[in-house]
Scaffold this motif. Structure first.
Motif, mmCIF file in Angstrom:
data_model
loop_
_atom_site.group_PDB
_atom_site.id
_atom_site.type_symbol
_atom_site.label_atom_id
_atom_site.label_comp_id
_atom_site.label_asym_id
_atom_site.label_seq_id
_atom_site.Cartn_x
_atom_site.Cartn_y
_atom_site.Cartn_z
ATOM 1 N N HIS A 1 0.836 -1.199 0.000
ATOM 2 C CA HIS A 1 0.000 0.000 0.000
ATOM 3 C C HIS A 1 0.871 1.250 0.000
ATOM 4 O O HIS A 1 1.808 1.348 0.779
ATOM 5 C CB HIS A 1 -0.899 0.030 1.243
ATOM 6 C CG HIS A 1 -1.809 1.203 1.273
ATOM 7 N ND1 HIS A 1 -3.013 1.214 0.632
ATOM 8 C CD2 HIS A 1 -1.667 2.416 1.835
ATOM 9 C CE1 HIS A 1 -3.587 2.386 0.820
ATOM 10 N NE2 HIS A 1 -2.787 3.137 1.548
ATOM 11 N N ARG B 1 -11.705 0.371 -7.493
ATOM 12 C CA ARG B 1 -11.651 1.348 -6.410
ATOM 13 C C ARG B 1 -12.733 1.032 -5.388
ATOM 14 O O ARG B 1 -13.874 0.753 -5.746
ATOM 15 C CB ARG B 1 -11.895 2.734 -6.998
ATOM 16 C CG ARG B 1 -11.769 3.850 -6.016
ATOM 17 C CD ARG B 1 -11.960 5.178 -6.766
ATOM 18 N NE ARG B 1 -11.633 6.278 -5.916
ATOM 19 C CZ ARG B 1 -12.458 6.796 -5.010
ATOM 20 N NH1 ARG B 1 -13.655 6.307 -4.872
ATOM 21 N NH2 ARG B 1 -12.077 7.805 -4.258
ATOM 22 N N TRP C 1 -6.918 3.366 -7.862
ATOM 23 C CA TRP C 1 -6.335 2.225 -7.162
ATOM 24 C C TRP C 1 -5.784 1.224 -8.145
ATOM 25 O O TRP C 1 -6.246 0.943 -9.155
ATOM 26 C CB TRP C 1 -7.404 1.524 -6.315
ATOM 27 C CG TRP C 1 -7.529 2.162 -4.968
ATOM 28 C CD1 TRP C 1 -7.122 1.624 -3.801
ATOM 29 C CD2 TRP C 1 -8.094 3.438 -4.639
ATOM 30 N NE1 TRP C 1 -7.400 2.480 -2.764
ATOM 31 C CE2 TRP C 1 -7.986 3.602 -3.258
ATOM 32 C CE3 TRP C 1 -8.654 4.457 -5.381
ATOM 33 C CZ2 TRP C 1 -8.439 4.733 -2.601
ATOM 34 C CZ3 TRP C 1 -9.100 5.576 -4.746
ATOM 35 C CH2 TRP C 1 -8.987 5.718 -3.359
#
Length: 74
Positions: free
Chosen positions: A38, A64, A74
């Protein structure tokens, strides 16, 4: 401010949380990256930044989360 720089330059300027905490165990160079789970970056132009990560770094965009009420990729 990181958003004012190119993503690769900005990431190079972010200090590692572990760099100040402990000396590197090997002076031969950085450890190979095994996984990146992340990262969150605030940018001015989401489509342009997403294109950089996809076209230059080879990242793939994922679905996302629908619970977020702000723009992003994302």
């Amino acid at each position: 401010m990181l958003a004012d720089r190119q993503p690769t330059q900005a990431m190079a300027e972010v200090p590692s949380a572990h760099a100040a905490a402990a000396p590197r165990p090997h002076a031969s160079g950085p450890h190979p990256l095994r996984a990146l789970n992340h990262v969150s970056l605030c940018v001015r132009d989401v489509p342009k930044s997403a294109a950089f990560y996809q076209d230059v770094l080879g990242f793939t965009e994922v679905r996302r989360p629908s619970c977020f009420d702000f723009d992003g990729s994302w």
